[in-house]
Design a protein around this motif. Sequence first.
Motif, short mmCIF file in Angstrom:
data_model
loop_
_atom_site.label_atom_id
_atom_site.label_comp_id
_atom_site.label_asym_id
_atom_site.label_seq_id
_atom_site.Cartn_x
_atom_site.Cartn_y
_atom_site.Cartn_z
N ALA A 219 38.08 42.62 44.33
CA ALA A 219 38.43 43.00 42.80
C ALA A 219 38.08 44.33 42.40
O ALA A 219 36.75 44.25 42.76
CB ALA A 219 37.67 42.19 41.58
N VAL A 220 38.30 45.21 41.24
CA VAL A 220 37.69 46.62 40.48
C VAL A 220 38.12 46.89 39.50
O VAL A 220 39.56 46.74 39.75
CB VAL A 220 37.44 47.31 41.54
N GLY A 221 37.28 47.80 38.97
CA GLY A 221 38.30 47.86 37.00
C GLY A 221 37.41 46.75 35.86
O GLY A 221 37.92 45.84 36.19
N GLY A 222 36.67 47.78 35.49
CA GLY A 222 35.77 47.01 34.62
C GLY A 222 35.09 46.21 34.72
O GLY A 222 34.57 45.16 33.74
N ILE A 223 34.23 46.02 35.42
CA ILE A 223 33.55 44.96 36.77
C ILE A 223 31.81 45.37 36.04
O ILE A 223 31.34 46.65 36.94
CB ILE A 223 33.72 44.27 38.12
N SER A 224 31.11 44.52 35.14
CA SER A 224 30.46 45.11 34.85
C SER A 224 29.26 44.16 34.35
O SER A 224 27.77 44.35 34.56
CB SER A 224 30.16 46.12 33.61
N THR A 225 29.27 43.10 34.58
CA THR A 225 28.47 41.82 34.44
C THR A 225 28.62 40.88 35.64
O THR A 225 29.73 41.07 35.96
CB THR A 225 28.57 41.46 33.01
N PHE A 226 27.27 40.14 35.90
CA PHE A 226 27.75 39.07 36.29
C PHE A 226 28.73 37.72 36.32
O PHE A 226 30.34 37.56 37.49
CB PHE A 226 26.37 38.27 36.95
N ASP A 227 29.37 37.86 34.65
CA ASP A 227 30.87 36.71 34.27
C ASP A 227 31.79 37.86 35.53
O ASP A 227 32.84 36.77 35.73
CB ASP A 227 30.75 37.00 32.81
N ASP A 228 31.70 38.12 34.84
CA ASP A 228 33.14 39.36 35.37
C ASP A 228 33.78 39.00 37.79
O ASP A 228 34.35 38.20 38.07
CB ASP A 228 33.06 40.82 35.46
N ILE A 229 32.00 39.30 38.09
CA ILE A 229 32.07 38.82 39.38
C ILE A 229 32.42 37.14 39.62
O ILE A 229 33.22 36.63 40.40
CB ILE A 229 30.71 38.55 40.10
N TRP A 230 31.98 36.37 38.64
CA TRP A 230 31.67 34.72 38.54
C TRP A 230 33.27 35.22 38.60
O TRP A 230 34.17 33.58 39.13
CB TRP A 230 31.11 34.91 37.61
N GLU A 231 34.04 35.08 37.89
CA GLU A 231 34.79 35.01 37.23
C GLU A 231 36.26 35.04 38.62
O GLU A 231 36.70 33.89 38.72
CB GLU A 231 35.44 35.81 36.56
N HIS A 232 35.97 35.76 38.94
CA HIS A 232 36.88 36.33 40.22
C HIS A 232 36.35 35.29 41.01
O HIS A 232 37.53 34.75 42.30
CB HIS A 232 36.55 38.00 41.51
#
Length: 351
Positions: A285-298
Amino acid sequence: MSAFYHVFKTIAFQFDPEFVHNFSLNLFEEIPLLAHLWNFPCDNSKYSLEINGNTWDFPVGLAAGFDENGKAISFFTKLNFGAVEIGTVTPKFQIGNEKPRLWRYPGEESLRNAMGFNNLGAELVYQNIAGANKNGKIVGVNIGKNKLTSRENAAEDYQILYDKFAGVVDYLVVNVSSPNTPGLRDLLGREFLKEIFIGLEGGRKKNPKPLYLKISPDQDFQHLKDTIEVAKEFGLSGIIATNTTVMEARGKGGISGKLLRDKSRTVRKFVMDRIKEVDHMQMIAVGGISTFDDIWEHWKAGGKLVQIYTSFVYKGPSILLEFKNEIDRILLKNKMNNLNELLENIKDAQR
Ligand SMILES: Cc1cc2nc3c(=O)[nH]c(=O)nc-3n(C[C@H](O)[C@H](O)[C@H](O)COP(=O)(O)O)c2cc1C
């Protein structure tokens, strides 16, 4: 060291973005030990993930385009990135598009670029990668065609690049998704993609390396479906989603960062739903990832690895410490020992 980066950014943002980018890269190339300013103690075995034969010792990589020529590999691999992706590299040296070609949107933590694959060309980048101290990290290369290469000869460019780099990198990425090379995104069409991957078959047999396809967030779902089918048909290791998006109202080039996030997420969900049943296929995943929430969602969606670019510019290297601290907190909360265990049990894991 986030305070140090804050001061650096305050000064740097007074200057032209591309000037700052080049200045910083030169500095990192000359003094890789600068990475110690941001390094933090880290038992990387705790965060290690085995992906298609590559061990990423942290689940966050540096996205393509930051270190196009592989000049500062020693610096970036000393930060706590799990992997660094060099490129996009083209067979021949390329000057890129006219300047200015990089713009900031600080209020929206976004960038717009129309760089156009400015790079030193395969031979010099090869030498940089082959001679670099990689600090035991994963180094990939992202490959693209020269601007002047016709559609008919595009597959040959990718073939030349695969053969050149397969011996010195841990993975390769076919890039047909940059908005800044005229006609490049046409190669995302089913027939052209097939031509590229047929062309790579010989090289992949001789020197098998994990091979990914980097896709655009601007394809419609029918095209996206075709693209995913081709990726499956040719046994790719996965899909990197996504590249930058075109927002015509903002001007030429591609937008990255927070403004890209929603579009990128929609595409990622579509891709993930179609590849998760294929064991060996990953979606990075790449594109607008800026917080841990984004990683968690992935992770909750079944993914493992992410890459960042724009959030690294806005937050600096301490973003990696922020991610590590969150992983540590979650492991503790779920009474787990390592990231691998967490991802194997992610469905029931508590945030
Ligand atoms: C200045 C700039 C140059 C880039 N160059 C490349 C490139 O050469 N090849 C590529 O595949 N992606 C390139 N990208 C796209 C990034 O790798 C990434 O896919 C995109 O920026 C979205 O991630 P982000 O929101 O974390 O920045 C570039 C992005 C930026 C901002």
